[in-house]
Design an enzyme around this catalytic site. Sequence first.
Site, PDB file in Angstrom:
ATOM      1  CG  ASP A 109      -0.489   0.103   2.463  1.00 31.39           C
ATOM      2  OD1 ASP A 109       0.741  -0.136   2.608  1.00 31.39           O
ATOM      3  OD2 ASP A 109      -1.090   0.105   3.561  1.00 31.39           O
ATOM      4  CG  ASP A 118       0.290  -3.997   2.044  1.00 28.92           C
ATOM      5  OD1 ASP A 118       0.246  -4.837   3.139  1.00 28.92           O
ATOM      6  OD2 ASP A 118       1.045  -2.960   2.155  1.00 28.92           O
ATOM      7  CE  LYS A 167       2.907  -5.852   3.632  1.00 26.14           C
ATOM      8  NZ  LYS A 167       2.517  -4.518   4.762  1.00 26.14           N
ATOM      9  CD  GLU A 200       7.916  -0.420   7.553  1.00 27.65           C
ATOM     10  OE1 GLU A 200       6.958  -1.117   7.210  1.00 27.65           O
ATOM     11  OE2 GLU A 200       8.185   0.966   7.167  1.00 27.65           O
TER      12      GLU A 200
HETATM   13  O1  KIV Z   1       3.388  -1.033   1.609  1.00 28.74           O
HETATM   14  C1  KIV Z   1       4.655  -1.729   1.479  1.00 28.74           C
HETATM   15  O2  KIV Z   1       5.301  -1.518   0.713  1.00 28.74           O
HETATM   16  C2  KIV Z   1       5.202  -2.413   2.694  1.00 28.74           C
HETATM   17  C3  KIV Z   1       6.573  -2.706   2.785  1.00 28.74           C
HETATM   18  C4  KIV Z   1       7.430  -1.836   2.827  1.00 28.74           C
HETATM   19  C5  KIV Z   1       6.801  -3.839   3.667  1.00 28.74           C
HETATM   20  O3  KIV Z   1       4.313  -2.487   3.587  1.00 28.74           O
END
Ligand code: KIV
Length: 283
Positions: free
Chosen positions: A47, A86, A116, A185
């Site tokens: 995201d 995501d 995710k 993270e």
């Molecule tokens: O949104 C994203 O790109 C992420 C990664 C940085 C893990 O969550």
Amino acid sequence: MPKKKRTVLDIVAMKAAAEKITVLTAYDVSIARMVEAAGIEIVLVGDSLGNVVLGYPSTVPVTMEEMLHHCRAVSRGISLALLVGDMPFMSYQASEYDAVVNGGRFLKEAGCDAVKVEGGVDICPTVRALVRAGIPVMGHIGLTPQTAGQLGGYKVQGKDVASARRLLAEARALEAAGAFAVVLECVPAQLAQVITREIGIPTIGIGAGVHCDGQVLVSHDLLGMFEKFVPSFVKAYANLAPQIKAAFTNYRDEVKGGVYPDAEHSFTMQVEVAEILKDQAEK
Ligand code: KIV
């Protein structure tokens, strides 16, 4: 390069084999093809789309429709990597029902293999519901951008004993809930090392040091294409923004100066046909 599509089981097996897992973000088919050609095992449509592609100030405004649109584009560019979508803010927090319905859309409508979600112990019932519905889940703890406000901003997490223990407990809880991997993270490298040792599923670090089972970066950061803000943990493997800007400026100058398009970049017709046309125009 493997000839067959990666599965979540392949990814988990890489931890057991002590083979580092590489993850990069992609938001369009061109980058997706290049990421896959590089042999990256997991492509994440993060995201972070909101920041680096859509121009939002954070990931919070990103919608389901925007995520699905970009996941579809990316899925057309990969056939071997595991594709993770995501789940955007408020697509899974309000209820387990929402989470399963929206999570299912990533698999059914957008070609993703997994989703995710951000969050620790609180999100575990949702992770269980997703997994029960047949939707593989990657967790994400530490600095969770969707709720960065609650964490006091974009800060390193788990620096004291209490918060480090909490993060370890969250990683354990996500594993118990059925997540196949967990993103760490912005946590200290020593804490990421302990979590990586203590859980059976792979840890994927971003700003979490070298001891994680794998690493993820935002492709635009790695390529030096996003100049607005670059976190200190990012290594720019290329510096494309100045090159892209120079190319655009050259193009503009050449068009204004009548240099482009030259003969090499133009189509022609037979001389006789051109002559007839010229004659007609003169009549
Ligand atoms: O949104 C994203 O790109 C992420 C990664 C940085 C893990 O969550």
